[in-house]
Design a protein around this motif. Structure first.
Motif, PDB file in Angstrom:
ATOM      1  N   ASN A 108     -21.079  33.691 -26.374  1.00 13.05           N
ATOM      2  CA  ASN A 108     -19.860  34.287 -25.844  1.00 13.05           C
ATOM      3  C   ASN A 108     -19.760  34.169 -24.331  1.00 13.05           C
ATOM      4  O   ASN A 108     -18.658  34.078 -23.775  1.00 13.05           O
ATOM      5  CB  ASN A 108     -19.772  35.753 -26.271  1.00 13.05           C
ATOM      6  CG  ASN A 108     -19.460  35.908 -27.745  1.00 13.05           C
ATOM      7  OD1 ASN A 108     -18.970  34.977 -28.386  1.00 13.05           O
ATOM      8  ND2 ASN A 108     -19.743  37.072 -28.302  1.00 13.05           N
ATOM      9  N   GLU A 109     -20.897  34.167 -23.669  1.00 15.13           N
ATOM     10  CA  GLU A 109     -20.889  33.962 -22.214  1.00 15.13           C
ATOM     11  C   GLU A 109     -20.232  32.634 -21.866  1.00 15.13           C
ATOM     12  O   GLU A 109     -19.399  32.545 -20.961  1.00 15.13           O
ATOM     13  CB  GLU A 109     -22.313  34.018 -21.670  1.00 15.13           C
ATOM     14  CG  GLU A 109     -22.415  33.736 -20.176  1.00 15.13           C
ATOM     15  CD  GLU A 109     -23.850  33.709 -19.675  1.00 15.13           C
ATOM     16  OE1 GLU A 109     -24.073  33.266 -18.525  1.00 15.13           O
ATOM     17  OE2 GLU A 109     -24.761  34.128 -20.432  1.00 15.13           O
TER      18      GLU A 109
ATOM     19  N   GLU B 137     -16.417  33.440 -20.870  1.00 13.77           N
ATOM     20  CA  GLU B 137     -16.514  33.678 -19.431  1.00 13.77           C
ATOM     21  C   GLU B 137     -16.446  32.397 -18.608  1.00 13.77           C
ATOM     22  O   GLU B 137     -15.896  32.398 -17.506  1.00 13.77           O
ATOM     23  CB  GLU B 137     -17.819  34.409 -19.104  1.00 13.77           C
ATOM     24  CG  GLU B 137     -17.954  35.784 -19.762  1.00 13.77           C
ATOM     25  CD  GLU B 137     -19.305  36.409 -19.482  1.00 13.77           C
ATOM     26  OE1 GLU B 137     -19.984  35.970 -18.527  1.00 13.77           O
ATOM     27  OE2 GLU B 137     -19.690  37.346 -20.215  1.00 13.77           O
ATOM     28  N   TRP B 138     -17.017  31.324 -19.141  1.00 11.63           N
ATOM     29  CA  TRP B 138     -17.125  30.103 -18.330  1.00 11.63           C
ATOM     30  C   TRP B 138     -16.079  29.056 -18.651  1.00 11.63           C
ATOM     31  O   TRP B 138     -15.489  28.469 -17.733  1.00 11.63           O
ATOM     32  CB  TRP B 138     -18.521  29.493 -18.528  1.00 11.63           C
ATOM     33  CG  TRP B 138     -18.684  28.163 -17.871  1.00 11.63           C
ATOM     34  CD1 TRP B 138     -18.928  27.920 -16.546  1.00 11.63           C
ATOM     35  CD2 TRP B 138     -18.586  26.873 -18.511  1.00 11.63           C
ATOM     36  NE1 TRP B 138     -19.004  26.565 -16.320  1.00 11.63           N
ATOM     37  CE2 TRP B 138     -18.804  25.899 -17.503  1.00 11.63           C
ATOM     38  CE3 TRP B 138     -18.363  26.463 -19.824  1.00 11.63           C
ATOM     39  CZ2 TRP B 138     -18.782  24.540 -17.781  1.00 11.63           C
ATOM     40  CZ3 TRP B 138     -18.338  25.113 -20.109  1.00 11.63           C
ATOM     41  CH2 TRP B 138     -18.542  24.158 -19.094  1.00 11.63           C
TER      42      TRP B 138
ATOM     43  N   ARG C 140      -9.961  32.661 -26.142  1.00  7.27           N
ATOM     44  CA  ARG C 140      -9.937  33.878 -25.319  1.00  7.27           C
ATOM     45  C   ARG C 140      -9.086  34.973 -25.949  1.00  7.27           C
ATOM     46  O   ARG C 140      -9.414  36.152 -25.873  1.00  7.27           O
ATOM     47  CB  ARG C 140      -9.407  33.541 -23.930  1.00  7.27           C
ATOM     48  CG  ARG C 140     -10.372  32.705 -23.095  1.00  7.27           C
ATOM     49  CD  ARG C 140      -9.767  32.350 -21.763  1.00  7.27           C
ATOM     50  NE  ARG C 140     -10.719  31.629 -20.920  1.00  7.27           N
ATOM     51  CZ  ARG C 140     -10.398  31.040 -19.775  1.00  7.27           C
ATOM     52  NH1 ARG C 140      -9.131  31.067 -19.355  1.00  7.27           N
ATOM     53  NH2 ARG C 140     -11.317  30.411 -19.060  1.00  7.27           N
TER      54      ARG C 140
END
Length: 349
Positions: free
Chosen positions: A76-77, A81-82, A174
């Protein structure tokens, strides 16, 4: 030119990284690709290997966790996020992409804005063995209505995706969110279904899309206790999708019944096949029956698989393996398994 963000989580798989990254950056001409390698506090030299690769190619970024966060948080990172490209893919460090896979998936998604993700056929290869020959020329593509594809998952009671063959529209990823940390072993199928509740699903025909390595460290389990755990995780996954997306899906109650019926059938079939194969001492037959009862309280006893189990119990575990060729349901079951396998391999849905 479409942009694709590729997330490569790594834990003690540094020795696979070079081949994995090469398949992403050197064999995907026609798309603009960036890579993030996330080392989840590997105790070996995986982080050093990742940094060495990044030093040679500005398209590679590396993150190294000081402490192990687990695979779901690591996934999930990267995904949430990226990733900032048009599309995003998650590729385990021990897997590879087939040449042109990102180009084919991106072309499908470019042409069909209603599609939320695209996938194709993965090629499994055994650890230590050569890569199988891959098809790299697509014969076209199909876009399935998302709710139709999702209903098929409920009626089949299983998924049709391993993971490395999928490319997702980043904006949808997202919006819908990533892997559910409550589903460590079925988070993939649950997430694909959530995506399909919000968008259509694309399938790349003809070409193969990824190489999936099969070895003892894969998260999927093949032992009998693991198979029961897999069924339990699937039930939680289907329930989770309906809890999160039920308002988007007409006939949610019927979908739930379809999935629970299919999972109960799977459990009972595994239970009675243990008699056919002389494995009642190692297969958790009683637990499988209890799971079927959990899926369909009061209704599992009406299933043909339950009646088949009762017949085998009357015959007995010692005698049944010798009588299997004479039991019609055993012969029919082998035929169904073969037909299902052929259908899944051909259609990929």
């Amino acid at each position: 030119m479409s942009t694709v963000s590729v997330v490569i989580p790594c834990y003690k798989y540094g020795h696979f990284l070079a081949d994995c990254v090469k398949s992403v950056l050197d064999e995907q001409e026609g798309v603009d690709v960036r890579v993030l390698i996330i080392d989840d506090a590997s105790p070996d030299d995986s982080a050093d290997v990742a940094r060495a690769l990044a030093a040679k190619d500005p398209r590679i970024e590396v993150r190294v966790h000081e402490r192990n966060r687990g695979h779901i948080a690591t996934y999930n990172e990267g995904l949430l996020e990226w990733a900032d490209g048009d599309y995003v893919a998650l590729l385990s460090a021990d897997d590879r992409l087939v040449p042109g896979a990102l180009v084919r998936a991106a072309a499908l998604l470019d042409a069909h804005p209603e599609a939320g993700f695209a996938y194709g056929r993965p090629l499994r290869f055994r650890h230590g063995g050569p890569l199988p020959a891959a098809r790299t020329r697509s014969t076209g593509s199909v876009v399935y209505p998302g709710h139709w594809w999702l209903e098929r998952r409920f009626r089949e009671g299983t998924g049709c995706i391993t993971s490395p063959e999928v490319v997702v529209r980043t904006s949808l990823q997202r919006k819908v969110g990533g892997y559910d940390p409550e589903l460590p072993h079925a988070g993939d199928i649950e997430m694909w279904m959530r995506l399909a509740a919000h968008a259509d699903v694309g399938y790349v025909s003809g070409a193969d899309q990824a190489f999936y390595r099969v070895h003892g460290n894969n998260m999927s389990t093949t032992d009998f206790g693991g198979q029961l755990d897999d069924l339990r995780q699937r039930l939680v996954a289907f329930d989770s999708v309906l809890e999160k997306c039920g308002g988007l899906l007409p006939g949610a109650d019927l979908l739930s019944l379809a999935a629970r019926t299919r999972l109960a059938r799977y459990a009972l079939r595994r239970a009675y096949r243990a008699y056919d194969r002389g494995r009642t001492e190692v297969v958790p037959v009683d637990e499988l029956v209890a799971f079927a009862a959990e899926c369909l309280p009061g209704g599992y006893t009406a299933l043909g698989e339950y009646r088949a189990l009762l017949r085998r119990r009357r015959i007995g575990a010692r005698v049944m393996p010798y009588l299997q060729p004479l039991v019609l349901s055993a012969v029919a079951d082998r035929g169904r398994e073969w037909l299902w396998w052929r259908s899944w391999k051909r259609r990929g849905i």
